[in-house]
Write an enzyme that holds these catalytic residues in place. Structure first.
Site, mmCIF file in Angstrom:
data_model
loop_
_atom_site.group_PDB
_atom_site.id
_atom_site.type_symbol
_atom_site.label_atom_id
_atom_site.label_comp_id
_atom_site.label_asym_id
_atom_site.label_seq_id
_atom_site.Cartn_x
_atom_site.Cartn_y
_atom_site.Cartn_z
ATOM 1 N N CYS A 192 -5.432 -9.974 -8.206
ATOM 2 C CA CYS A 192 -4.121 -10.456 -8.662
ATOM 3 C C CYS A 192 -3.182 -10.876 -7.545
ATOM 4 C CB CYS A 192 -3.485 -9.395 -9.556
ATOM 5 S SG CYS A 192 -4.608 -8.958 -10.904
ATOM 6 N N HIS B 179 -0.108 -11.455 -17.919
ATOM 7 C CA HIS B 179 -0.545 -11.323 -16.537
ATOM 8 C C HIS B 179 -1.608 -12.385 -16.282
ATOM 9 C CE1 HIS B 179 -1.583 -9.986 -12.706
ATOM 10 N NE2 HIS B 179 -1.860 -8.709 -12.914
ATOM 11 N N PHE C 242 -6.257 -5.404 -7.534
ATOM 12 C CA PHE C 242 -7.388 -4.481 -7.415
ATOM 13 C C PHE C 242 -7.894 -4.498 -5.975
ATOM 14 C CE2 PHE C 242 -9.619 -4.031 -11.827
ATOM 15 C CZ PHE C 242 -8.477 -3.449 -12.336
#
Lengths: 260, 400
Positions: free
Chosen positions: B167, B329, B387
């Site tokens: 992300c 998201h 992550f």
């Protein structure tokens, strides 16, 4: 022009577990044994963490450990560039197999291992490395693009950087639909200081053909894995020679580098 | 090292709010979310999943140019749709004419690339378990697919990188582009990110129990996870003298948590490092930042960690908001999407609220906005965390 010093190297190839084993082969003193890649078992990872990893993650970490050990620099101090053309294709296969089943049985570990920066994440945790870290792909140009990223970081920050390039052979289901036929990984620690194994200068992108290797079996490996496009550079470093080399980039372009 | 003087001379976004900048800006002004109950076809026919998503309308009808048909997948269709908004591809053509194709870098981010193609191919295996003959790994699912498609579509042949750090991917593109320009490897860069809906992320985040069955509510006491969105965003980064108007790139920071693969450091250590590095590079005190576009995913642990981090760097006075309630998201496209939202905030002097959020969890004390605020802004920050503990933070300064 960006200049750096090569401080340490790591390698894992079919039949060759590390840089020391590769040296006589890269110098042409011994034939390349070939065979299968023996996936490294990184010592920085505790056994319970290692069980959660994949061969691609262990390959990247294994060659990274070798390069850091030779450089004599603590892994925690190094910024990192992880370069892999196709990412973790074994995880892709497992994930998509699971998604083809009605229950969609994906495990949390499988899912977090599916990110392209999974090797970088495990490495950071194992090495307690909190420096900037990136994970990139540039397809067939992944090694050269990784080297450009590492060198531009080094130039901007005047700090050492660890470059790791790696790809594993495509799993059975994907093999007919992609390009990576052999597993190969290599790593190098580059630093701004003067003392080290060799000097490396980046001369930039240009039109041309990539440098080739004298031994035909190395040529086969170079063409079978994007990370193995580092081999002309690694062979020059192994021989301790000065050389101007062209590393494969995209289309008709190459990245020109000077070692010595 | 401080960044050289670079500007975002052009930028565009497409996401659940619509195609192009105006659609996003209007929705931000009107407080209108782009989220909807899950209606992504491949999941509707599979195991039921209760959630909301941020889907981009019209991707099914997008056609790639015939010469690039091998690259056809949902992600590259979204990329093409994105490049065609706001005169972006025309601006790249003008730049190419001026600088030459070899002097323009291309730095794009994605998390899942065209994995929808592989998911679909596995569902269509033959009796021997072989994937369909027309399936192409490298051109669709391979990580480089997006950048390979875009460089050919835009006719660029300078340095190219596809960044895939989950992300944070499309925030880190700014850092890589700045380094390449500073090193003289290119004179300008196209940066951006694209991520598209797929089963992997929907069922994957579900396996981690991070998917919300309702519209997400960042910082809310009742928040219970993310809504997955898709999006495309692009920007042109040029040296100030050549770029005319456009917000200035003042600084960026990157760090690694070294903590856990899918959970942030509980005290936000890595996020603090990224924000402080961005401030140091910009030569700014924390008090100089007028607004922060938070990563704000709406999972309990992510928002708590980011709240801690923002408090440690800024205290509780700096206005900030998460715009995930508008777009969902968008994962690998979140960095570029929210950097463009931060640029819109700068341009219009308008800080959007944290949509859907009703009451902030007691103990979360960052200056999170529950109502929009109009105020002239000089400097804004955008955060993206991913992550693997990959953190990035960016600072933009007002044009002029």
């Amino acid at each position: 022009m960006i200049q750096a010093t090569v401080m340490g190297l790591g390698l894992a190839a079919p039949g060759l577990d590390d840089w020391a084993q590769a040296l006589p082969c890269l110098r042409g003193e011994q034939p390349w044994p070939g065979g299968a890649l023996s996936v490294p078992s990184p010592t920085l990872l505790p056994a319970n963490e290692r069980r959660r990893t994949t061969p691609l993650i262990r390959l990247a970490m294994g060659v990274a450990e070798q390069a850091c050990a030779q450089a004599g620099i603590a892994p925690a101090e190094l910024a990192c560039v992880f370069a892999s053309a196709e990412g973790d294709t074994l995880i892709v296969e497992r994930l998509c197999e699971a998604l083809s089943l009605p229950e969609k049985p994906i495990s949390p570990t499988q899912f977090h291992n599916s990110v392209h920066n999974a090797p970088a994440g495990y490495w950071a945790i194992a090495a307690q490395a909190r420096q900037p870290s990136t994970s990139i792909s540039a397809g067939p140009a992944s090694f050269a693009a990784g080297l450009l990223e590492a060198l531009s970081y080094l130039q901007a920050e005047q700090a050492p950087v660890l470059l790791i390039a790696y790809d594993t052979a495509l799993p059975l289901s994907l093999a007919p639909h992609g390009d990576v036929q052999q597993s190969f990984g290599c790593a190098m620690v580059l630093a701004p200081q003067d003392e080290g194994l060799a000097q490396l200068a980046c001369l930039g992108l240009a039109s041309g053909k990539p440098s080739t290797l004298a031994q035909p079996e190395w040529e086969v490996l170079r063409r079978a894995n994007p990370a193995a496009e580092a081999l002309p550079l690694l062979a020059a470093l192994a021989r301790g020679e000065s050389a101007q080399l062209a590393l494969r980039y995209l289309d008709e372009a190459v990245l020109q580098v000077q070692v010595g | 090292m401080p960044v050289q003087a670079l500007r975002l001379s052009h930028y565009t976004v497409s996401n659940a709010l619509g195609h192009g900048l105006a659609a996003s800006w209007q929705a931000l002004r009107e407080g209108r979310s782009g989220l909807r109950p899950l209606d992504y076809a491949p999941v509707l026919s599979g195991r039921p999943l209760q959630t909301w998503i941020g889907r981009v309308e019209g991707l099914e009808a997008v056609c790639l140019p015939p010469a690039l048909a091998d690259y056809d997948c949902r992600n590259n269709r979204l990329a093409l749709l994105g490049l065609q908004q706001d005169g972006f591809e025309q601006a790249v053509a003008v730049l190419r004419e001026r600088l030459g194709a070899a002097r323009i870098g291309l730095f794009l981010g994605t998390s899942t690339s065209g994995i929808e193609e592989t998911e679909s191919a596995f569902a269509r295996r033959d009796a021997q378990g072989c994937l369909p003959a027309g399936y192409r790994y490298r051109q669709t699912q391979g990580p480089f697919s997006l950048a390979d498609f875009c460089r050919q579509y835009l006719g660029l042949c300078g340095p190219v990188q596809l960044i895939s750090t989950a992300c944070s991917s499309s925030l880190k593109v700014f850092a890589a582009a700045e380094r390449h320009i500073a090193a003289g490897l290119c004179d300008a860069a196209v940066v951006g990110g694209v991520d598209s809906l797929c089963q992997s992320t929907l069922y994957g985040f579900n396996s981690l129990e991070l998917i919300s069955a309702e519209p997400c509510r960042p910082w809310d006491a009742q928040r219970n996870g993310i809504n997955i969105g898709e999006g495309a965003g692009f920007a042109i980064l040029q040296r100030s003298g050549e770029a005319g108007q456009g917000p200035r790139l003042l600084g960026y920071g990157e760090s690694s948590d070294a903590w856990h693969m899918s959970t942030p450091h509980p005290e936000g250590d890595g996020a603090v490092a990224a924000m402080q590095q961005a401030l140091a590079r910009a030569g700014l005190e924390a008090s100089a930042i007028d607004y922060i576009n938070l990563h704000g995913t709406s999972t309990p642990s992510n928002d708590r960690a980011e709240d801690r981090a923002v408090l440690r760097v800024f205290g509780n006075n700096t206005p900030c908001s998460s715009t995930k309630g508008w777009t969902g998201h968008t994962l690998g496209a979140a960095g570029i999407t929210e950097t463009v939202f931060a640029a819109l905030a700068l341009e219009h002097g308008y800080m959007p609220q944290t949509l859907n959020t009703r009451s902030i969890e007691p103990g979360l004390d960052a200056g999170v906005l529950l109502h929009p605020r109009e105020q002239s802004l000089q400097t804004v920050m955008s955060n993206s965390f991913g992550f693997g503990g990959s953190n990035a933070s960016l600072i933009l300064g007002r044009a002029g």
